[in-house]
Design a protein around this motif. Sequence first.
Motif, mmCIF file in Angstrom:
data_model
loop_
_atom_site.group_PDB
_atom_site.id
_atom_site.type_symbol
_atom_site.label_atom_id
_atom_site.label_comp_id
_atom_site.label_asym_id
_atom_site.label_seq_id
_atom_site.Cartn_x
_atom_site.Cartn_y
_atom_site.Cartn_z
ATOM 1 N N ILE A 1 51.604 30.009 20.142
ATOM 2 C CA ILE A 1 50.210 30.610 20.449
ATOM 3 C C ILE A 1 50.193 31.884 19.899
ATOM 4 C CG2 ILE A 1 48.608 31.714 21.997
ATOM 5 C CD1 ILE A 1 49.230 29.491 23.976
ATOM 6 N N PHE A 2 51.469 32.522 20.006
ATOM 7 C CA PHE A 2 51.653 34.186 19.682
ATOM 8 C C PHE A 2 52.666 34.186 18.514
ATOM 9 C CE2 PHE A 2 49.289 35.216 23.748
ATOM 10 C CZ PHE A 2 48.188 36.053 23.220
ATOM 11 N N ILE A 3 53.913 33.691 19.281
ATOM 12 C CA ILE A 3 55.018 33.926 18.400
ATOM 13 C C ILE A 3 55.873 32.859 17.938
ATOM 14 C CG2 ILE A 3 57.523 35.192 18.500
ATOM 15 C CD1 ILE A 3 56.154 36.941 20.666
ATOM 16 N N PRO A 4 56.097 32.428 16.739
ATOM 17 C CA PRO A 4 56.458 31.372 16.308
ATOM 18 C C PRO A 4 57.782 31.016 17.016
ATOM 19 C CG PRO A 4 55.490 32.543 14.364
ATOM 20 C CD PRO A 4 55.405 33.585 15.646
ATOM 21 N N TYR A 5 58.193 29.843 17.211
ATOM 22 C CA TYR A 5 59.314 29.409 17.884
ATOM 23 C C TYR A 5 59.568 30.144 19.245
ATOM 24 C CZ TYR A 5 59.533 27.795 12.961
ATOM 25 O OH TYR A 5 59.286 27.412 11.800
ATOM 26 N N VAL A 6 58.938 30.966 19.771
ATOM 27 C CA VAL A 6 59.084 31.533 21.102
ATOM 28 C C VAL A 6 58.071 31.107 22.032
ATOM 29 C CG1 VAL A 6 59.018 33.471 22.338
ATOM 30 C CG2 VAL A 6 60.296 33.546 20.143
ATOM 31 N N TYR A 7 56.744 31.535 21.610
ATOM 32 C CA TYR A 7 55.687 31.316 22.554
ATOM 33 C C TYR A 7 54.270 31.089 21.867
ATOM 34 C CZ TYR A 7 52.026 31.831 26.343
ATOM 35 O OH TYR A 7 50.963 31.655 26.943
ATOM 36 N N VAL B 1 45.683 38.096 26.312
ATOM 37 C CA VAL B 1 46.203 36.816 27.265
ATOM 38 C C VAL B 1 45.054 36.224 27.876
ATOM 39 C CG1 VAL B 1 47.758 36.255 29.281
ATOM 40 C CG2 VAL B 1 48.742 37.704 27.502
ATOM 41 N N HIS B 2 44.354 36.786 28.695
ATOM 42 C CA HIS B 2 42.923 36.402 29.197
ATOM 43 C C HIS B 2 42.290 35.517 28.279
ATOM 44 C CE1 HIS B 2 38.889 36.218 30.863
ATOM 45 N NE2 HIS B 2 39.538 35.995 31.682
ATOM 46 N N ARG B 3 41.915 35.971 26.957
ATOM 47 C CA ARG B 3 41.078 35.441 26.121
ATOM 48 C C ARG B 3 41.661 34.153 25.783
ATOM 49 N NH1 ARG B 3 39.761 39.295 21.335
ATOM 50 N NH2 ARG B 3 38.690 40.369 22.808
ATOM 51 N N VAL B 4 43.091 34.381 25.275
ATOM 52 C CA VAL B 4 43.632 33.082 25.064
ATOM 53 C C VAL B 4 43.548 31.825 26.001
ATOM 54 C CG1 VAL B 4 45.921 32.019 24.234
ATOM 55 C CG2 VAL B 4 45.173 33.943 23.425
ATOM 56 N N THR B 5 43.744 32.417 27.314
ATOM 57 C CA THR B 5 43.872 31.086 28.230
ATOM 58 C C THR B 5 42.480 30.739 28.418
ATOM 59 O OG1 THR B 5 45.297 32.525 29.676
ATOM 60 C CG2 THR B 5 43.983 31.180 30.942
ATOM 61 N N ARG B 6 41.381 31.360 28.153
ATOM 62 C CA ARG B 6 39.956 30.996 28.125
ATOM 63 C C ARG B 6 39.629 29.957 26.965
ATOM 64 N NH1 ARG B 6 36.311 35.673 27.061
ATOM 65 N NH2 ARG B 6 36.854 35.009 25.037
ATOM 66 N N ASP B 7 40.027 30.546 25.789
ATOM 67 C CA ASP B 7 40.150 29.756 24.586
ATOM 68 C C ASP B 7 40.866 28.387 24.579
ATOM 69 O OD1 ASP B 7 38.473 31.837 23.750
ATOM 70 O OD2 ASP B 7 40.084 32.696 22.190
ATOM 71 N N VAL B 8 42.023 28.529 25.015
ATOM 72 C CA VAL B 8 42.512 27.047 25.318
ATOM 73 C C VAL B 8 41.870 26.134 26.096
ATOM 74 C CG1 VAL B 8 44.812 26.068 26.307
ATOM 75 C CG2 VAL B 8 44.812 28.149 24.614
ATOM 76 N N TYR C 1 52.021 28.687 11.707
ATOM 77 C CA TYR C 1 53.183 29.289 12.546
ATOM 78 C C TYR C 1 52.727 29.616 14.216
ATOM 79 C CZ TYR C 1 55.351 30.037 8.002
ATOM 80 O OH TYR C 1 55.898 29.919 6.653
ATOM 81 N N ALA C 2 51.417 30.029 14.222
ATOM 82 C CA ALA C 2 50.903 30.209 15.654
ATOM 83 C C ALA C 2 49.340 30.405 15.671
ATOM 84 C CB ALA C 2 51.367 31.739 16.036
ATOM 85 N N ARG C 3 48.722 29.812 16.706
ATOM 86 C CA ARG C 3 47.261 29.553 16.532
ATOM 87 C C ARG C 3 46.631 31.081 16.933
ATOM 88 N NH1 ARG C 3 49.149 25.318 20.462
ATOM 89 N NH2 ARG C 3 48.291 26.549 22.291
ATOM 90 N N LYS C 4 47.294 32.058 17.362
ATOM 91 C CA LYS C 4 46.538 33.293 17.392
ATOM 92 C C LYS C 4 47.584 34.607 16.638
ATOM 93 C CE LYS C 4 43.429 32.077 19.803
ATOM 94 N NZ LYS C 4 41.883 32.058 19.419
ATOM 95 N N ILE C 5 48.005 34.129 15.539
ATOM 96 C CA ILE C 5 49.020 34.957 14.884
ATOM 97 C C ILE C 5 48.136 36.533 14.595
ATOM 98 C CG2 ILE C 5 48.543 34.201 12.515
ATOM 99 C CD1 ILE C 5 51.788 34.754 13.682
ATOM 100 N N HIS C 6 46.897 36.251 14.430
ATOM 101 C CA HIS C 6 46.412 37.511 14.208
ATOM 102 C C HIS C 6 46.219 38.459 15.554
ATOM 103 C CE1 HIS C 6 43.509 35.033 15.784
ATOM 104 N NE2 HIS C 6 42.519 35.876 15.978
ATOM 105 N N TYR C 7 46.300 37.943 16.408
ATOM 106 C CA TYR C 7 46.434 38.775 17.809
ATOM 107 C C TYR C 7 47.985 39.329 17.861
ATOM 108 C CZ TYR C 7 42.302 36.583 19.987
ATOM 109 O OH TYR C 7 41.357 36.338 20.221
ATOM 110 N N THR C 8 48.985 38.489 17.538
ATOM 111 C CA THR C 8 50.280 38.966 17.522
ATOM 112 C C THR C 8 50.297 40.293 16.542
ATOM 113 O OG1 THR C 8 51.033 36.772 17.847
ATOM 114 C CG2 THR C 8 52.674 38.453 16.967
ATOM 115 N N ALA C 9 49.849 40.139 15.295
ATOM 116 C CA ALA C 9 49.741 41.225 14.505
ATOM 117 C C ALA C 9 49.217 42.404 15.043
ATOM 118 C CB ALA C 9 49.165 40.772 13.153
#
Length: 172
Positions: free
Chosen positions: A166-172, A138-145, A99-107
């Motif tokens: 990345i964070f929210i399925p079907y949104v972002y 957001v900074h960490r995700v940018t760096r990781d990508v 669903y998202a590459r960083k779903i654990h961050y969303t949680a």
Amino acid sequence: FWNFAGVPFTYCYSSVFLLKNGPIELALWHKILCLVLLLGGYYVWDTANSQKNRFRMKERGTYIPRWTFPQLPWGTLENPTYVKTKAGSKLLTSGWWAYARKIHYTADLSMATSWGLVCGTVAYLPFHYLTFFLTVLVHRVTRDVERCAEKYGEDWKTYTKTVPYIFIPYVY
């Protein structure tokens, strides 16, 4: 230094706010929203991390099923899908990771939101942790990508097409 000095104080801002401002009267729907955000966030966070860690352990042949508390449903994936990279890594594309590459961050952010909302909406202090954490992630995700795009090349493009959010399925 930050882990010893900054983190303990940042996490407790909501508690300090409640201690200083006494009980907060919240509507029943508000309390239910906080509880759903907290428990839902915890469930996704725990099972997503379990899926990722057990996937890695199974790949290494070190997975041992344990029945200690808490063992939440959907923590272990059977026949998981993944993108195999030329670098030899496997990027998980099933379970929550579909669903998202960083779903654990969303949680994690969902739980942080509940900690702020349980204090009401009259002050910024209870939401400081959420703001700080969102900025860090957001900074960490940018760096990781950027790092993953460089490391995996075309395989990263395949992975991001398979799991576009990345964070929210079907949104972002």
